[in-house]
Write an enzyme that holds these catalytic residues in place. Structure first.
Site, mmCIF file in Angstrom:
data_model
loop_
_atom_site.group_PDB
_atom_site.id
_atom_site.type_symbol
_atom_site.label_atom_id
_atom_site.label_comp_id
_atom_site.label_asym_id
_atom_site.label_seq_id
_atom_site.Cartn_x
_atom_site.Cartn_y
_atom_site.Cartn_z
ATOM 1 N N THR A 1 0.671 -1.237 -0.055
ATOM 2 C CA THR A 1 -0.241 -0.341 0.395
ATOM 3 C C THR A 1 0.827 1.354 -0.041
ATOM 4 O O THR A 1 1.860 1.256 0.252
ATOM 5 C CB THR A 1 -1.027 -0.166 1.120
ATOM 6 O OG1 THR A 1 -1.421 0.930 1.091
ATOM 7 C CG2 THR A 1 -0.218 -0.351 2.253
ATOM 8 N N HIS B 1 2.623 -11.149 14.523
ATOM 9 C CA HIS B 1 3.783 -12.090 15.110
ATOM 10 C C HIS B 1 3.438 -13.672 15.615
ATOM 11 O O HIS B 1 4.418 -13.519 16.242
ATOM 12 C CB HIS B 1 3.949 -11.221 16.893
ATOM 13 C CG HIS B 1 5.099 -11.153 17.213
ATOM 14 N ND1 HIS B 1 6.297 -11.555 16.444
ATOM 15 C CD2 HIS B 1 5.980 -9.660 18.306
ATOM 16 C CE1 HIS B 1 6.794 -12.010 17.810
ATOM 17 N NE2 HIS B 1 6.809 -10.519 18.650
#
Length: 409
Positions: free
Chosen positions: A328, A380
């Site tokens: 993006t 994560h």
């Protein structure tokens, strides 16, 4: 007589919203001609008439939510009349009877014809009649010239509005002082909001940053852009460099190109890169398929085609499904730094930002260099700091040495 039915849209889509009627009661419609535009969670779909005839009835208004299989209009037999003729719209006679209190422009045969020729939604026409507003005098926001309810409301709002026009319903919040404007979220915006919230709630998302010295890639692009355009008939931008750098980094750090399925990690052995595109209806992410197998010209061509389809609301569901990683670019709007949110089930997204000249230490000297901050948001649960930092560092090194990038591709 034939019913216009909301068609099967996709396996996961069961309803849509009437975005705009392309035909009105009394209009002639040919077999296979578009009659209504539906807005769904992902794309806009134009529905055709299966029979030729005259639109006799609309069973849903613009903004209504409709279900797959629902009858939304009826087409009857006959030759009818076109939308540009006064006979096509019985309500045209009502439109010219503006009450004197509204101080509408004098009604003539010419202004009646102008109103009839104006493309407007049924709700907009009704509101215009109530306010005594000539539709031909309204300047619509829609680039196609279609008049919506909000256009009529904006046109009819005087500096000192009367209570008769502005009075809200008893149960509605006070908005007659002009301090607030209420606008219903589009179906696509609602879906974007829901999915972004789900990502934030259901992932362990972190963001790591780095900065890229864009000197070399800008110089290479400047030297090659004219030759590139002559040979490929497409302009050389930065997105192809970033896409190629991302693919190379994904090959080096395959967990960044994966997703979670229950208690399994599914590593993707393909490189379908989503390129976020901003449209009036919200952000969409069409996919550049098999980016690892495409050269710079093919990538730039794909991105250009997908961006145009996105702006024209012509993207198909197949254009946006199945991506493995997303890029993006907030830099096109001037963003210096941001933390992009993961896209769907993907575990990584790269955020590009604006290029800004800054003083940088080069050896023992201070030089002014064009710098870009980049951000990698990642899940994560799958990716540790070592892989996330290494991935971003690889992207940085390749873009600062674009000749290596060209050799690797």
């Amino acid at each position: 007589m034939a019913d216009i039915i909301v068609p099967e849209l996709a396996e996961s889509i069961t309803e849509g919203t009437i975005a705009q009627w392309l035909k009105q009661p009394g209009d002639t419609v040919e077999k296979g001609e578009f009659i209504v535009e539906l807005e769904t969670d992902k794309v806009n779909v134009e529905v055709i008439s299966e029979e030729a005839g005259v639109v006799s009835e609309l069973l849903a208004a613009e903004g209504d939510t409709v279900q797959v299989g629902q009858v939304i209009a009826v087409v009857g037999a006959g030759s009818g009349s076109t939308a540009s003729t006064p006979a096509a719209r019985p309500e045209a006679k009502e439109e010219v009877k503006a009450p004197e209190a509204t101080k509408a422009a004098p009604v003539t045969e010419e202004t009646t014809t102008e109103q009839d020729r104006t493309i407007a939604s049924p709700a907009a026409r009704k509101l215009a009649r109530e306010k005594g507003i000539n539709l031909s005098e309204i300047s619509p926001v829609d680039p196609m010239g279609r008049v919506r309810v909000q256009d009529v409301s904006a046109h009819g709002s005087a500096p000192a509005p009367t209570k008769a026009v502005q009075a809200p319903a008893a149960s509605a919040p006070k908005e007659d002082d002009g301090r607030t404007t209420r606008e219903k979220m589009s179906r696509r915006r609602q879906t974007i909001a829901t999915r972004l919230l789900e990502v934030r709630q259901n992932t362990a998302m972190l963001t790591t940053f780095n900065e890229i010295d864009m000197t070399n890639v800008m110089a290479l692009r400047s030297r090659k852009k004219d030759q590139f355009f002559e040979q490929n008939d497409v302009r050389l931008g930065f997105m192809s460099f970033f896409t190629k750098a991302v693919v190379a980094a994904l090959k080096k750090y395959p967990y960044v190109n994966s997703q979670i399925d229950g208690t399994d990690i599914v590593k993707n052995n393909f490189y379908d890169i989503g390129i976020a595109v901003s449209t009036e209806g919200g952000l969409v992410v069409p996919i550049v398929r098999d980016a690892d197998r495409k050269n710079f010209a093919e990538i730039e061509g794909n991105i250009g085609e997908l961006a145009k389809k996105a702006r024209d609301n012509k993207l198909a569901l197949s254009d946006m499904s199945g991506g493995s990683f997303t890029i993006t670019n907030g830099g096109v709007f001037g963003s210096l730094m941001s933390t992009p949110i993961l896209n769907g089930t993907q575990v990584g997204i790269l955020g590009m930002h604006t290029i800004q000249k800054r003083p940088i230490a080069v050896g023992n000297e201070i030089e002014i260099r064009p710098m870009m901050y980049v951000a990698l948001s990642y899940d994560h649960r799958v990716i540790d700091g070592k892989d996330s930092v290494g991935f971003l560092k690889t992207v940085k090194e390749l873009l600062e040495n674009p000749e290596d990038l060209l050799l690797n591709s």
